[in-house]
Enzyme design. Structure first.
Site, PDB file in Angstrom:
ATOM      1  N   ASP A 196      47.568  36.434  34.441  1.00 22.08           N
ATOM      2  CA  ASP A 196      46.281  36.993  34.861  1.00 22.08           C
ATOM      3  C   ASP A 196      46.515  38.366  35.478  1.00 22.08           C
ATOM      4  O   ASP A 196      47.156  38.489  36.521  1.00 22.08           O
ATOM      5  CB  ASP A 196      45.635  36.044  35.881  1.00 22.08           C
ATOM      6  CG  ASP A 196      44.217  36.446  36.231  1.00 22.08           C
ATOM      7  OD1 ASP A 196      43.767  37.525  35.788  1.00 22.08           O
ATOM      8  OD2 ASP A 196      43.553  35.678  36.961  1.00 22.08           O
ATOM      9  N   HIS A 198      44.028  40.179  36.562  1.00 19.16           N
ATOM     10  CA  HIS A 198      42.968  40.324  37.575  1.00 19.16           C
ATOM     11  C   HIS A 198      42.262  41.672  37.487  1.00 19.16           C
ATOM     12  O   HIS A 198      41.694  42.145  38.474  1.00 19.16           O
ATOM     13  CB  HIS A 198      43.545  40.129  38.981  1.00 19.16           C
ATOM     14  CG  HIS A 198      43.126  38.840  39.613  1.00 19.16           C
ATOM     15  ND1 HIS A 198      42.858  38.720  40.956  1.00 19.16           N
ATOM     16  CD2 HIS A 198      42.928  37.619  39.100  1.00 19.16           C
ATOM     17  CE1 HIS A 198      42.529  37.481  41.245  1.00 19.16           C
ATOM     18  NE2 HIS A 198      42.559  36.794  40.120  1.00 19.16           N
ATOM     19  N   GLU A 223      44.918  37.495  30.716  1.00 22.19           N
ATOM     20  CA  GLU A 223      43.568  37.421  31.269  1.00 22.19           C
ATOM     21  C   GLU A 223      43.193  38.699  32.018  1.00 22.19           C
ATOM     22  O   GLU A 223      43.991  39.232  32.787  1.00 22.19           O
ATOM     23  CB  GLU A 223      43.498  36.225  32.217  1.00 22.19           C
ATOM     24  CG  GLU A 223      42.171  36.035  32.911  1.00 22.19           C
ATOM     25  CD  GLU A 223      42.171  34.781  33.768  1.00 22.19           C
ATOM     26  OE1 GLU A 223      41.394  34.748  34.748  1.00 22.19           O
ATOM     27  OE2 GLU A 223      42.931  33.835  33.475  1.00 22.19           O
ATOM     28  N   GLU A 249      35.431  35.293  33.402  1.00 16.98           N
ATOM     29  CA  GLU A 249      35.090  34.618  34.648  1.00 16.98           C
ATOM     30  C   GLU A 249      34.082  35.405  35.470  1.00 16.98           C
ATOM     31  O   GLU A 249      33.348  34.838  36.270  1.00 16.98           O
ATOM     32  CB  GLU A 249      36.346  34.357  35.486  1.00 16.98           C
ATOM     33  CG  GLU A 249      36.987  35.593  36.085  1.00 16.98           C
ATOM     34  CD  GLU A 249      38.249  35.267  36.860  1.00 16.98           C
ATOM     35  OE1 GLU A 249      38.249  35.460  38.082  1.00 16.98           O
ATOM     36  OE2 GLU A 249      39.233  34.822  36.236  1.00 16.98           O
ATOM     37  N   ASP A 272      32.635  30.687  33.759  1.00 19.61           N
ATOM     38  CA  ASP A 272      32.719  29.755  34.885  1.00 19.61           C
ATOM     39  C   ASP A 272      31.398  29.016  34.964  1.00 19.61           C
ATOM     40  O   ASP A 272      30.346  29.625  35.175  1.00 19.61           O
ATOM     41  CB  ASP A 272      32.992  30.516  36.183  1.00 19.61           C
ATOM     42  CG  ASP A 272      33.350  29.591  37.329  1.00 19.61           C
ATOM     43  OD1 ASP A 272      32.609  28.608  37.537  1.00 19.61           O
ATOM     44  OD2 ASP A 272      34.347  29.849  38.019  1.00 19.61           O
ATOM     45  N   HIS A 299      36.931  28.994  33.289  1.00 16.38           N
ATOM     46  CA  HIS A 299      37.506  29.367  34.585  1.00 16.38           C
ATOM     47  C   HIS A 299      37.145  28.306  35.616  1.00 16.38           C
ATOM     48  O   HIS A 299      36.019  27.822  35.656  1.00 16.38           O
ATOM     49  CB  HIS A 299      36.912  30.718  34.991  1.00 16.38           C
ATOM     50  CG  HIS A 299      37.298  31.212  36.340  1.00 16.38           C
ATOM     51  ND1 HIS A 299      36.455  31.161  37.429  1.00 16.38           N
ATOM     52  CD2 HIS A 299      38.437  31.795  36.782  1.00 16.38           C
ATOM     53  CE1 HIS A 299      37.053  31.698  38.468  1.00 16.38           C
ATOM     54  NE2 HIS A 299      38.265  32.092  38.118  1.00 16.38           N
TER      55      HIS A 299
END
Length: 390
Positions: A196, A198, A223, A249, A272, A299
Protein backbone atom coordinates in the site's frame (compact mmCIF):
# COMPACT_ATOMS: atom_id res chain seq x y z
CA UNK A 1 -42.96 -3.53 10.58
CA UNK A 2 -41.64 -0.06 11.45
CA UNK A 3 -38.32 1.47 12.44
CA UNK A 4 -38.64 2.89 15.95
CA UNK A 5 -35.20 4.33 16.55
CA UNK A 6 -31.55 4.58 15.54
CA UNK A 7 -28.68 4.73 18.02
CA UNK A 8 -24.89 4.57 17.95
CA UNK A 9 -22.40 2.60 20.03
CA UNK A 10 -18.83 3.92 19.97
CA UNK A 11 -15.94 1.64 20.94
CA UNK A 12 -12.41 3.00 21.16
CA UNK A 13 -9.83 1.02 19.15
CA UNK A 14 -6.81 3.30 19.75
CA UNK A 15 -6.16 4.55 16.19
CA UNK A 16 -9.87 4.85 15.48
CA UNK A 17 -13.20 4.73 17.24
CA UNK A 18 -15.50 2.03 15.93
CA UNK A 19 -18.94 3.50 15.26
CA UNK A 20 -21.68 0.88 15.39
CA UNK A 21 -25.20 1.83 14.36
CA UNK A 22 -28.23 0.00 15.73
CA UNK A 23 -31.56 0.25 13.90
CA UNK A 24 -34.46 -0.85 16.11
CA UNK A 25 -37.90 -2.02 15.03
CA UNK A 26 -41.30 -2.49 16.63
CA UNK A 27 -40.84 -6.27 16.43
CA UNK A 28 -39.59 -7.58 19.80
CA UNK A 29 -35.89 -8.47 19.64
CA UNK A 30 -35.53 -7.57 15.95
CA UNK A 31 -32.83 -5.02 15.22
CA UNK A 32 -29.96 -4.60 12.81
CA UNK A 33 -26.32 -3.56 13.06
CA UNK A 34 -24.14 -1.49 10.75
CA UNK A 35 -20.73 0.18 11.05
CA UNK A 36 -19.83 3.76 10.12
CA UNK A 37 -16.26 3.91 11.40
CA UNK A 38 -14.41 6.86 9.82
CA UNK A 39 -11.02 7.60 11.29
CA UNK A 40 -10.78 10.83 13.28
CA UNK A 41 -14.32 11.92 12.33
CA UNK A 42 -16.28 10.11 15.07
CA UNK A 43 -18.38 12.95 16.42
CA UNK A 44 -19.19 14.22 12.94
CA UNK A 45 -20.39 10.77 11.81
CA UNK A 46 -22.51 10.11 14.91
CA UNK A 47 -24.11 13.51 14.33
CA UNK A 48 -24.82 12.62 10.71
CA UNK A 49 -26.49 9.38 11.83
CA UNK A 50 -28.73 11.40 14.12
CA UNK A 51 -29.55 13.83 11.29
CA UNK A 52 -30.44 11.00 8.88
CA UNK A 53 -32.68 9.22 11.38
CA UNK A 54 -35.57 11.56 10.57
CA UNK A 55 -35.72 10.12 7.05
CA UNK A 56 -36.17 6.50 8.14
CA UNK A 57 -37.82 6.33 11.58
CA UNK A 58 -41.42 5.21 11.12
CA UNK A 59 -40.66 3.51 7.80
CA UNK A 60 -40.67 -0.20 6.94
CA UNK A 61 -36.99 -1.32 7.22
CA UNK A 62 -37.50 -3.92 4.50
CA UNK A 63 -37.89 -1.19 1.84
CA UNK A 64 -34.14 -0.86 1.53
CA UNK A 65 -33.87 0.81 -1.88
CA UNK A 66 -36.63 3.24 -0.93
CA UNK A 67 -34.88 4.26 2.27
CA UNK A 68 -31.50 4.49 0.54
CA UNK A 69 -33.08 6.93 -1.91
CA UNK A 70 -34.63 8.96 0.91
CA UNK A 71 -31.32 9.31 2.73
CA UNK A 72 -29.29 10.23 -0.35
CA UNK A 73 -31.76 12.30 -2.39
CA UNK A 74 -33.46 14.21 0.42
CA UNK A 75 -30.07 15.25 1.75
CA UNK A 76 -29.71 17.52 -1.34
CA UNK A 77 -26.05 18.39 -0.73
CA UNK A 78 -23.49 15.73 -1.73
CA UNK A 79 -23.00 13.67 1.40
CA UNK A 80 -19.25 13.15 1.17
CA UNK A 81 -17.27 10.77 3.38
CA UNK A 82 -19.04 11.70 6.62
CA UNK A 83 -22.61 11.61 5.35
CA UNK A 84 -22.13 8.50 3.23
CA UNK A 85 -20.54 6.66 6.16
CA UNK A 86 -23.71 7.33 8.15
CA UNK A 87 -25.88 6.21 5.22
CA UNK A 88 -23.75 3.09 4.79
CA UNK A 89 -24.20 1.94 8.38
CA UNK A 90 -27.95 2.48 8.34
CA UNK A 91 -28.19 0.65 5.01
CA UNK A 92 -26.16 -2.26 6.38
CA UNK A 93 -28.47 -2.50 9.39
CA UNK A 94 -31.53 -2.63 7.13
CA UNK A 95 -30.12 -5.65 5.29
CA UNK A 96 -29.43 -7.29 8.66
CA UNK A 97 -33.04 -6.73 9.73
CA UNK A 98 -34.52 -8.03 6.50
CA UNK A 99 -32.39 -11.18 6.52
CA UNK A 100 -33.22 -11.88 10.18
CA UNK A 101 -36.92 -11.37 9.46
CA UNK A 102 -36.68 -13.98 6.68
CA UNK A 103 -34.46 -16.30 8.71
CA UNK A 104 -31.59 -16.34 6.19
CA UNK A 105 -28.00 -15.06 6.05
CA UNK A 106 -27.59 -11.72 4.28
CA UNK A 107 -25.68 -13.30 1.40
CA UNK A 108 -28.86 -15.13 0.40
CA UNK A 109 -30.51 -11.76 -0.28
CA UNK A 110 -27.57 -10.69 -2.45
CA UNK A 111 -28.16 -13.44 -5.00
CA UNK A 112 -26.85 -16.43 -3.12
CA UNK A 113 -23.47 -18.06 -2.56
CA UNK A 114 -21.03 -18.02 -5.48
CA UNK A 115 -18.01 -19.42 -3.56
CA UNK A 116 -17.27 -21.87 -0.78
CA UNK A 117 -14.93 -19.64 1.24
CA UNK A 118 -13.65 -16.05 1.26
CA UNK A 119 -9.91 -15.50 0.87
CA UNK A 120 -8.54 -12.82 3.20
CA UNK A 121 -5.33 -10.94 3.79
CA UNK A 122 -4.00 -9.26 6.88
CA UNK A 123 -1.34 -6.70 7.72
CA UNK A 124 2.01 -7.10 9.42
CA UNK A 125 1.38 -8.94 12.69
CA UNK A 126 -2.35 -8.61 12.02
CA UNK A 127 -2.00 -4.81 12.40
CA UNK A 128 -1.83 -5.24 16.17
CA UNK A 129 -1.36 -1.86 17.80
CA UNK A 130 2.14 -1.54 19.23
CA UNK A 131 3.49 -4.61 17.43
CA UNK A 132 4.60 -3.09 14.15
CA UNK A 133 8.15 -3.21 12.81
CA UNK A 134 9.81 -0.48 10.78
CA UNK A 135 11.27 -1.08 7.33
CA UNK A 136 14.77 0.07 8.26
CA UNK A 137 15.87 -3.33 9.61
CA UNK A 138 15.15 -5.67 6.69
CA UNK A 139 15.85 -8.85 8.65
CA UNK A 140 13.54 -7.89 11.52
CA UNK A 141 10.84 -6.87 9.04
CA UNK A 142 11.07 -10.22 7.26
CA UNK A 143 10.88 -12.02 10.61
CA UNK A 144 7.62 -10.18 11.32
CA UNK A 145 6.24 -11.08 7.88
CA UNK A 146 7.08 -14.73 8.43
CA UNK A 147 5.43 -14.60 11.87
CA UNK A 148 2.31 -13.17 10.25
CA UNK A 149 2.14 -15.92 7.63
CA UNK A 150 2.57 -18.55 10.33
CA UNK A 151 -0.61 -17.24 11.98
CA UNK A 152 -2.51 -18.96 9.16
CA UNK A 153 -2.45 -16.46 6.29
CA UNK A 154 -1.40 -16.95 2.69
CA UNK A 155 -1.71 -13.26 1.80
CA UNK A 156 -0.35 -10.16 3.51
CA UNK A 157 -0.28 -6.43 2.73
CA UNK A 158 2.81 -4.47 3.66
CA UNK A 159 4.03 -0.91 3.60
CA UNK A 160 7.30 -0.61 1.65
CA UNK A 161 7.31 3.04 0.51
CA UNK A 162 8.47 5.90 2.78
CA UNK A 163 6.90 9.33 3.01
CA UNK A 164 7.72 11.18 -0.17
CA UNK A 165 6.35 13.83 -2.51
CA UNK A 166 7.63 14.87 -5.92
CA UNK A 167 10.82 12.82 -5.95
CA UNK A 168 11.96 9.30 -5.17
CA UNK A 169 15.45 9.56 -3.63
CA UNK A 170 17.74 6.89 -5.04
CA UNK A 171 18.72 5.71 -1.56
CA UNK A 172 15.03 5.09 -0.73
CA UNK A 173 14.34 3.35 -4.03
CA UNK A 174 17.29 0.99 -3.60
CA UNK A 175 16.24 0.19 -0.02
CA UNK A 176 12.68 -0.60 -1.13
CA UNK A 177 14.08 -2.88 -3.83
CA UNK A 178 16.16 -4.83 -1.28
CA UNK A 179 13.23 -4.98 1.16
CA UNK A 180 10.75 -6.29 -1.41
CA UNK A 181 13.16 -8.93 -2.68
CA UNK A 182 13.99 -10.06 0.87
CA UNK A 183 10.32 -10.45 1.75
CA UNK A 184 9.62 -12.51 -1.37
CA UNK A 185 12.63 -14.74 -0.69
CA UNK A 186 11.50 -15.26 2.89
CA UNK A 187 7.87 -16.26 2.18
CA UNK A 188 8.32 -17.92 -1.22
CA UNK A 189 5.98 -17.93 -4.21
CA UNK A 190 2.87 -19.28 -2.48
CA UNK A 191 2.15 -16.21 -0.35
CA UNK A 192 0.43 -13.28 -2.04
CA UNK A 193 2.08 -9.95 -1.27
CA UNK A 194 0.38 -6.60 -1.66
CA UNK A 195 1.84 -3.21 -0.85
CA UNK A 196 0.00 0.00 0.00
CA UNK A 197 1.57 3.28 -1.15
CA UNK A 198 -1.18 5.25 0.67
CA UNK A 199 -1.00 7.82 -2.12
CA UNK A 200 2.33 9.07 -0.78
CA UNK A 201 3.91 9.83 -4.18
CA UNK A 202 2.73 13.23 -5.36
CA UNK A 203 3.12 12.40 -9.05
CA UNK A 204 3.25 9.41 -11.38
CA UNK A 205 7.02 9.55 -11.93
CA UNK A 206 7.71 9.20 -8.21
CA UNK A 207 5.25 6.33 -7.97
CA UNK A 208 6.75 4.61 -11.01
CA UNK A 209 10.25 4.69 -9.52
CA UNK A 210 9.08 2.64 -6.56
CA UNK A 211 6.72 0.40 -8.55
CA UNK A 212 9.49 -0.61 -10.94
CA UNK A 213 11.64 -2.06 -8.15
CA UNK A 214 8.71 -3.83 -6.47
CA UNK A 215 7.21 -5.31 -9.66
CA UNK A 216 9.77 -8.17 -9.95
CA UNK A 217 8.36 -9.84 -6.79
CA UNK A 218 4.98 -10.05 -8.57
CA UNK A 219 2.67 -8.45 -6.01
CA UNK A 220 -1.02 -9.18 -6.27
CA UNK A 221 -1.48 -5.43 -6.50
CA UNK A 222 -0.01 -2.07 -5.54
CA UNK A 223 -2.58 0.02 -3.71
CA UNK A 224 -3.06 3.77 -4.13
CA UNK A 225 0.26 4.46 -5.90
CA UNK A 226 -0.95 8.06 -6.30
CA UNK A 227 -3.67 10.05 -4.60
CA UNK A 228 -7.20 8.90 -5.53
CA UNK A 229 -9.64 10.95 -7.53
CA UNK A 230 -7.77 11.39 -10.82
CA UNK A 231 -8.78 8.37 -12.88
CA UNK A 232 -6.99 9.62 -16.00
CA UNK A 233 -3.68 9.94 -14.14
CA UNK A 234 -4.10 6.47 -12.65
CA UNK A 235 -4.83 5.01 -16.08
CA UNK A 236 -1.76 6.69 -17.56
CA UNK A 237 0.40 5.28 -14.75
CA UNK A 238 -1.06 1.79 -15.26
CA UNK A 239 0.08 1.85 -18.87
CA UNK A 240 3.64 2.72 -17.81
CA UNK A 241 4.23 -0.03 -15.24
CA UNK A 242 4.33 -3.82 -15.23
CA UNK A 243 2.26 -4.39 -12.11
CA UNK A 244 -1.46 -4.55 -11.23
CA UNK A 245 -2.76 -1.40 -9.51
CA UNK A 246 -5.65 -0.96 -7.11
CA UNK A 247 -7.57 1.96 -5.62
CA UNK A 248 -10.97 2.80 -4.20
CA UNK A 249 -11.03 3.02 -0.42
CA UNK A 250 -11.35 6.83 -0.66
CA UNK A 251 -13.85 6.81 -3.50
CA UNK A 252 -17.54 6.74 -2.65
CA UNK A 253 -19.92 6.91 -5.60
CA UNK A 254 -20.70 4.66 -8.58
CA UNK A 255 -19.70 7.52 -10.88
CA UNK A 256 -16.15 7.60 -9.47
CA UNK A 257 -15.76 3.86 -10.00
CA UNK A 258 -17.31 4.10 -13.45
CA UNK A 259 -14.53 6.50 -14.45
CA UNK A 260 -11.94 3.92 -13.41
CA UNK A 261 -13.74 1.24 -15.40
CA UNK A 262 -14.13 3.39 -18.49
CA UNK A 263 -10.42 4.21 -18.55
CA UNK A 264 -9.18 0.77 -17.51
CA UNK A 265 -7.27 2.56 -14.78
CA UNK A 266 -6.74 -0.32 -12.32
CA UNK A 267 -6.91 -4.09 -12.12
CA UNK A 268 -8.78 -4.12 -8.81
CA UNK A 269 -11.06 -1.72 -6.97
CA UNK A 270 -11.34 -1.44 -3.18
CA UNK A 271 -14.63 0.12 -2.12
CA UNK A 272 -15.29 0.35 1.59
CA UNK A 273 -18.80 -0.84 2.39
CA UNK A 274 -18.87 1.46 5.42
CA UNK A 275 -18.33 4.52 3.21
CA UNK A 276 -19.68 3.79 -0.29
CA UNK A 277 -23.37 3.37 0.55
CA UNK A 278 -23.35 0.05 2.38
CA UNK A 279 -24.46 -3.07 0.56
CA UNK A 280 -26.82 -1.10 -1.67
CA UNK A 281 -24.03 1.11 -2.95
CA UNK A 282 -21.50 -1.73 -2.94
CA UNK A 283 -23.61 -3.93 -5.21
CA UNK A 284 -23.82 -1.16 -7.81
CA UNK A 285 -20.09 -0.61 -7.69
CA UNK A 286 -19.36 -4.33 -7.99
CA UNK A 287 -21.49 -4.53 -11.14
CA UNK A 288 -19.60 -1.59 -12.66
CA UNK A 289 -16.30 -3.29 -11.82
CA UNK A 290 -17.39 -6.55 -13.41
CA UNK A 291 -18.41 -4.74 -16.58
CA UNK A 292 -14.99 -3.06 -16.60
CA UNK A 293 -13.19 -6.40 -16.07
CA UNK A 294 -11.93 -5.28 -12.67
CA UNK A 295 -11.70 -7.46 -9.59
CA UNK A 296 -13.04 -6.26 -6.27
CA UNK A 297 -11.03 -6.39 -3.04
CA UNK A 298 -13.04 -4.52 -0.39
CA UNK A 299 -11.24 -2.22 2.01
CA UNK A 300 -11.76 -3.01 5.70
CA UNK A 301 -9.26 -2.19 8.46
CA UNK A 302 -12.09 -1.61 10.91
CA UNK A 303 -14.34 -3.34 13.40
CA UNK A 304 -16.26 -6.63 13.47
CA UNK A 305 -19.52 -5.33 12.03
CA UNK A 306 -17.72 -3.99 8.96
CA UNK A 307 -15.87 -7.29 8.62
CA UNK A 308 -19.06 -9.32 8.89
CA UNK A 309 -20.81 -7.13 6.29
CA UNK A 310 -17.86 -7.57 3.91
CA UNK A 311 -17.91 -11.34 4.44
CA UNK A 312 -21.54 -11.62 3.29
CA UNK A 313 -20.88 -9.28 0.34
CA UNK A 314 -17.86 -11.36 -0.73
CA UNK A 315 -19.75 -14.67 -0.55
CA UNK A 316 -22.22 -13.41 -3.17
CA UNK A 317 -20.05 -11.20 -5.42
CA UNK A 318 -18.78 -12.94 -8.60
CA UNK A 319 -15.77 -10.68 -9.24
CA UNK A 320 -14.53 -10.73 -5.65
CA UNK A 321 -10.76 -11.35 -5.32
CA UNK A 322 -9.60 -10.98 -1.72
CA UNK A 323 -10.79 -9.34 1.52
CA UNK A 324 -8.84 -7.09 3.85
CA UNK A 325 -9.33 -7.93 7.52
CA UNK A 326 -8.24 -6.48 10.88
CA UNK A 327 -9.38 -9.10 13.37
CA UNK A 328 -6.25 -8.74 15.50
CA UNK A 329 -6.22 -4.96 15.67
CA UNK A 330 -6.83 -4.60 19.41
CA UNK A 331 -6.92 -7.15 22.27
CA UNK A 332 -10.64 -6.64 22.85
CA UNK A 333 -11.70 -7.36 19.26
CA UNK A 334 -13.47 -10.57 20.30
CA UNK A 335 -14.40 -9.60 23.86
CA UNK A 336 -17.61 -7.71 23.18
CA UNK A 337 -18.77 -9.33 19.95
CA UNK A 338 -20.01 -12.60 18.62
CA UNK A 339 -19.16 -12.60 14.92
CA UNK A 340 -18.82 -15.05 12.01
CA UNK A 341 -15.25 -14.30 10.90
CA UNK A 342 -13.48 -17.63 11.32
CA UNK A 343 -10.09 -18.14 9.65
CA UNK A 344 -9.44 -21.57 8.11
CA UNK A 345 -6.52 -22.06 5.70
CA UNK A 346 -6.22 -18.35 4.93
CA UNK A 347 -9.94 -17.85 4.32
CA UNK A 348 -13.18 -17.11 6.15
CA UNK A 349 -15.87 -19.75 6.24
CA UNK A 350 -19.32 -19.04 4.79
CA UNK A 351 -21.68 -18.04 7.63
CA UNK A 352 -25.09 -19.64 7.96
CA UNK A 353 -26.77 -17.70 10.81
CA UNK A 354 -29.60 -15.28 9.96
CA UNK A 355 -28.56 -11.72 9.20
CA UNK A 356 -24.86 -11.03 9.54
CA UNK A 357 -24.56 -13.42 12.46
CA UNK A 358 -23.16 -10.70 14.71
CA UNK A 359 -24.25 -9.35 18.07
CA UNK A 360 -22.73 -6.70 20.31
CA UNK A 361 -22.64 -6.85 24.09
CA UNK A 362 -23.42 -3.20 24.72
CA UNK A 363 -22.52 -3.36 28.41
CA UNK A 364 -19.09 -4.77 27.55
CA UNK A 365 -18.72 -2.20 24.77
CA UNK A 366 -19.22 0.54 27.34
CA UNK A 367 -15.91 -0.53 28.92
CA UNK A 368 -14.12 1.00 25.90
CA UNK A 369 -15.82 4.37 25.45
CA UNK A 370 -14.94 7.12 23.00
CA UNK A 371 -11.50 8.63 23.40
CA UNK A 372 -9.57 10.95 21.08
CA UNK A 373 -7.66 8.65 18.77
CA UNK A 374 -3.91 8.21 18.54
CA UNK A 375 -3.29 9.63 15.05
CA UNK A 376 -0.32 8.06 13.22
CA UNK A 377 -0.77 10.50 10.32
CA UNK A 378 0.92 13.16 12.46
CA UNK A 379 4.20 11.41 11.60
CA UNK A 380 3.86 12.27 7.91
CA UNK A 381 6.40 15.09 7.74
CA UNK A 382 9.31 15.28 5.30
CA UNK A 383 12.83 16.21 6.51
CA UNK A 384 12.37 19.87 5.54
CA UNK A 385 9.10 20.12 7.48
CA UNK A 386 6.75 19.70 4.51
CA UNK A 387 3.52 17.89 5.33
CA UNK A 388 3.35 14.65 3.35
CA UNK A 389 0.48 12.36 2.49
CA UNK A 390 0.15 9.75 5.21
Amino acid sequence: MKITGISTVVVNAIHRNWIFVKVQTDQPGLHGWGEATLEWKTRAVTGAVEDLAQFVVGEDPRRIEHLFAKMTKFSFWPLGAIGLSAVSAIDQALWDIKAKDLGVPVWQLLGGRVRDHVRVYTHLRRARIGAQVGTGDISAFCDAVQETVEMGYNAVKLGFVPYCAYEAPLRDVLHVEKLAQAVRERVGPDVAIMTDFHGRPANADTAKAFIDVIAPIRPLFIEEPIQPGNAAAMAALARRVDCPLATGERLFTPREFAELAELGAVAHIQPDLSHCGGLTGGRRIAAIAEAGQMGIAPHNPMGPVAGSVALHFDVATPNFVIQEEAVGLVPWFDEIFSHPMRLVDGAWEVPEAPGYGIEIDEKAAACHPFEPEVIPALEAVLPDGTIAHW
